[in-house]
Design an enzyme around this catalytic site. Sequence first.
Site, PDB file in Angstrom:
ATOM      1  N   ARG A   1      -1.750  -8.368  -3.712  1.00 36.60           N
ATOM      2  CA  ARG A   1      -0.513  -7.428  -3.357  1.00 36.60           C
ATOM      3  C   ARG A   1      -0.190  -8.038  -1.777  1.00 36.60           C
ATOM      4  O   ARG A   1      -1.127  -7.884  -0.960  1.00 36.60           O
ATOM      5  CB  ARG A   1      -1.229  -6.030  -3.215  1.00 36.60           C
ATOM      6  CG  ARG A   1      -0.231  -4.989  -2.305  1.00 36.60           C
ATOM      7  CD  ARG A   1       1.218  -4.970  -3.377  1.00 36.60           C
ATOM      8  NE  ARG A   1       1.964  -3.764  -2.595  1.00 36.60           N
ATOM      9  CZ  ARG A   1       3.139  -4.001  -1.454  1.00 36.60           C
ATOM     10  NH1 ARG A   1       2.875  -5.276  -1.033  1.00 36.60           N
ATOM     11  NH2 ARG A   1       3.503  -2.966  -1.242  1.00 36.60           N
TER      12      ARG A   1
ATOM     13  N   HIS B   1       1.267  -6.486   3.954  1.00 37.77           N
ATOM     14  CA  HIS B   1       2.433  -5.477   4.203  1.00 37.77           C
ATOM     15  C   HIS B   1       1.847  -4.104   4.931  1.00 37.77           C
ATOM     16  O   HIS B   1       0.719  -4.036   5.396  1.00 37.77           O
ATOM     17  CB  HIS B   1       2.875  -4.896   2.814  1.00 37.77           C
ATOM     18  CG  HIS B   1       1.908  -3.806   2.080  1.00 37.77           C
ATOM     19  ND1 HIS B   1       0.760  -4.599   1.344  1.00 37.77           N
ATOM     20  CD2 HIS B   1       1.845  -2.687   1.961  1.00 37.77           C
ATOM     21  CE1 HIS B   1       0.224  -3.481   0.820  1.00 37.77           C
ATOM     22  NE2 HIS B   1       0.933  -2.442   1.157  1.00 37.77           N
TER      23      HIS B   1
ATOM     24  N   HIS C   1       3.016   0.104   5.946  1.00 39.42           N
ATOM     25  CA  HIS C   1       4.126   1.313   5.541  1.00 39.42           C
ATOM     26  C   HIS C   1       3.762   2.675   6.426  1.00 39.42           C
ATOM     27  O   HIS C   1       2.635   2.362   7.215  1.00 39.42           O
ATOM     28  CB  HIS C   1       4.038   1.964   4.222  1.00 39.42           C
ATOM     29  CG  HIS C   1       2.838   1.590   3.358  1.00 39.42           C
ATOM     30  ND1 HIS C   1       1.458   2.425   3.688  1.00 39.42           N
ATOM     31  CD2 HIS C   1       2.200   0.770   2.549  1.00 39.42           C
ATOM     32  CE1 HIS C   1       0.695   2.166   3.165  1.00 39.42           C
ATOM     33  NE2 HIS C   1       0.819   1.078   2.345  1.00 39.42           N
TER      34      HIS C   1
ATOM     35  N   GLU D   1      -2.871   5.245   3.347  1.00 42.14           N
ATOM     36  CA  GLU D   1      -2.912   4.854   2.210  1.00 42.14           C
ATOM     37  C   GLU D   1      -4.509   4.935   1.812  1.00 42.14           C
ATOM     38  O   GLU D   1      -5.299   4.610   2.404  1.00 42.14           O
ATOM     39  CB  GLU D   1      -2.739   3.186   1.833  1.00 42.14           C
ATOM     40  CG  GLU D   1      -3.186   2.575   0.494  1.00 42.14           C
ATOM     41  CD  GLU D   1      -2.770   1.196   0.443  1.00 42.14           C
ATOM     42  OE1 GLU D   1      -1.580   0.896   0.715  1.00 42.14           O
ATOM     43  OE2 GLU D   1      -3.662   0.365  -0.067  1.00 42.14           O
TER      44      GLU D   1
ATOM     45  N   HIS E   1      -2.075  -4.538   5.927  1.00 47.38           N
ATOM     46  CA  HIS E   1      -3.228  -4.723   4.917  1.00 47.38           C
ATOM     47  C   HIS E   1      -2.777  -5.721   3.775  1.00 47.38           C
ATOM     48  O   HIS E   1      -1.712  -5.997   3.491  1.00 47.38           O
ATOM     49  CB  HIS E   1      -3.934  -3.330   4.567  1.00 47.38           C
ATOM     50  CG  HIS E   1      -2.847  -2.476   3.723  1.00 47.38           C
ATOM     51  ND1 HIS E   1      -2.082  -1.929   4.707  1.00 47.38           N
ATOM     52  CD2 HIS E   1      -2.754  -2.186   2.452  1.00 47.38           C
ATOM     53  CE1 HIS E   1      -1.294  -0.879   3.964  1.00 47.38           C
ATOM     54  NE2 HIS E   1      -1.460  -1.385   2.629  1.00 47.38           N
TER      55      HIS E   1
ATOM     56  N   GLU F   1       6.539   2.741  -3.472  1.00 45.30           N
ATOM     57  CA  GLU F   1       5.803   1.663  -3.547  1.00 45.30           C
ATOM     58  C   GLU F   1       6.591   0.404  -3.198  1.00 45.30           C
ATOM     59  O   GLU F   1       6.520  -0.737  -2.938  1.00 45.30           O
ATOM     60  CB  GLU F   1       4.886   1.505  -4.694  1.00 45.30           C
ATOM     61  CG  GLU F   1       4.176   0.038  -4.823  1.00 45.30           C
ATOM     62  CD  GLU F   1       3.191  -0.280  -3.819  1.00 45.30           C
ATOM     63  OE1 GLU F   1       2.820   0.710  -2.938  1.00 45.30           O
ATOM     64  OE2 GLU F   1       3.082  -1.523  -3.702  1.00 45.30           O
TER      65      GLU F   1
HETATM   66 MN    MN Z   1      -0.497  -0.518   1.142  1.00 48.28          MN
END
Ligand code: MN
Length: 410
Positions: free
Chosen positions: A120, A123, A125, A129, A168, A191
Amino acid sequence: MRELTRRDMLATAAVAGGVLTSASVAMAQTGDQALQPSRAPGIGGNDPAPHNAIRERQNPDMLNPPATDSGTTPNLRFSFADAHMRQTNGGWTRQVTQRELGISKTIAGVQMRLNAGSVRELHWHKQAEWAYMLYGSARITAIDAQGRNFVDDVGVADLWYFPGGIPHSIQGLGPDGCEFLLVFDDGDFDEDDTFLLSDWFKHTPPEVLGKNFGVPASLVAHTPDPSELYIFKAPVPAALGKDKLLGAAPVPQTFSHRMMAQEPLRMKGGTVRITDSSVFPASKNIAAALVEVEPGGLRELHWHPNTDEWQYYISGQARMGVFAASGQARTFDYQAGDVGYVPFAMGHYVENTGTTTLRFLEMFKSSYFADVSLNQWLALTPPELLNVHLKLDQQVTNALNKNKIPIRPA
Ligand code: MN
Ligand code: MN
């Protein structure tokens, strides 16, 4: 399939004869193919038109609500099985947010599968999380604003927590990658709308990137398109060495936590593990409880005095009854992969209706876990005062518990 159809027809014929036989009621109660909207003889009727029998069997308390259900309590259930699946060459993801489950304003959830080695993308946000590993193992990385670093490998039932704005990544390890649940402290989280490393490179002039890194612009002018990354295939990384933090100071509060290493509250009928900022200090805005209920057991009648509850059902089968005040109550059924929700302060219970251990997560947008037990409340109320309310039999008042017992056995 032919056999099921024949049994459905037989049951329908029995009802069409004019009387809902006790046999067909019994079939309804045992979850037989011929589940009909009739909770007792003379109440409700059969359903002779085409209908979604598979779905109705999954939601017996919706088709035949307890007689105590009443009113217009909003929907408190959404299954990940009904959510759009986004697939890439590295795995998949789907989400249950406020857009899917309208009432879930405080928390949104995401399921994600990373094949072995798949990443993943790096990124960040706005939202915090929190994660629970459902299957396999992953390597997670992050840094904080003071330039302190974090790298760890996490396995089944391990947690992580990244505060809002902290960058992360997650990578599936061998032999078969991982699957996990992500929980965000905002029901409106998306997401598909995070700050991606490749996206920023793509939308910054190469001359500026070159100047930023002190290299010629031509070297940073051809980075991959964000559509190629997000969740993408990569080799399985080497084992995590002791030198994982080489050259960097570690974050002062670890971003990972081994939930199963916590000694649970054990009682007849199940276990409870509570993980909030008192045991997982980094997790400042999400509190959780992992609840295990044996068949027939009951997560007792209670409510939460601080905030809404967002639930994820890991395994087993359950029903939850929610009391919404003003004579309103509604019952919902849940199984693995379902999300449940309890608006702030509403009374509720969760009962194991299956034949295996029920395992689910209670999640709260809060630094701490708190619940009020109906049983304990009544036990700690002067008996005379209680008596003028409910006129309970002495046997009931004698059975009340001054100590909180979150799970009751069958
Ligand atoms: Mn994340
Ligand atoms: Mn609860």
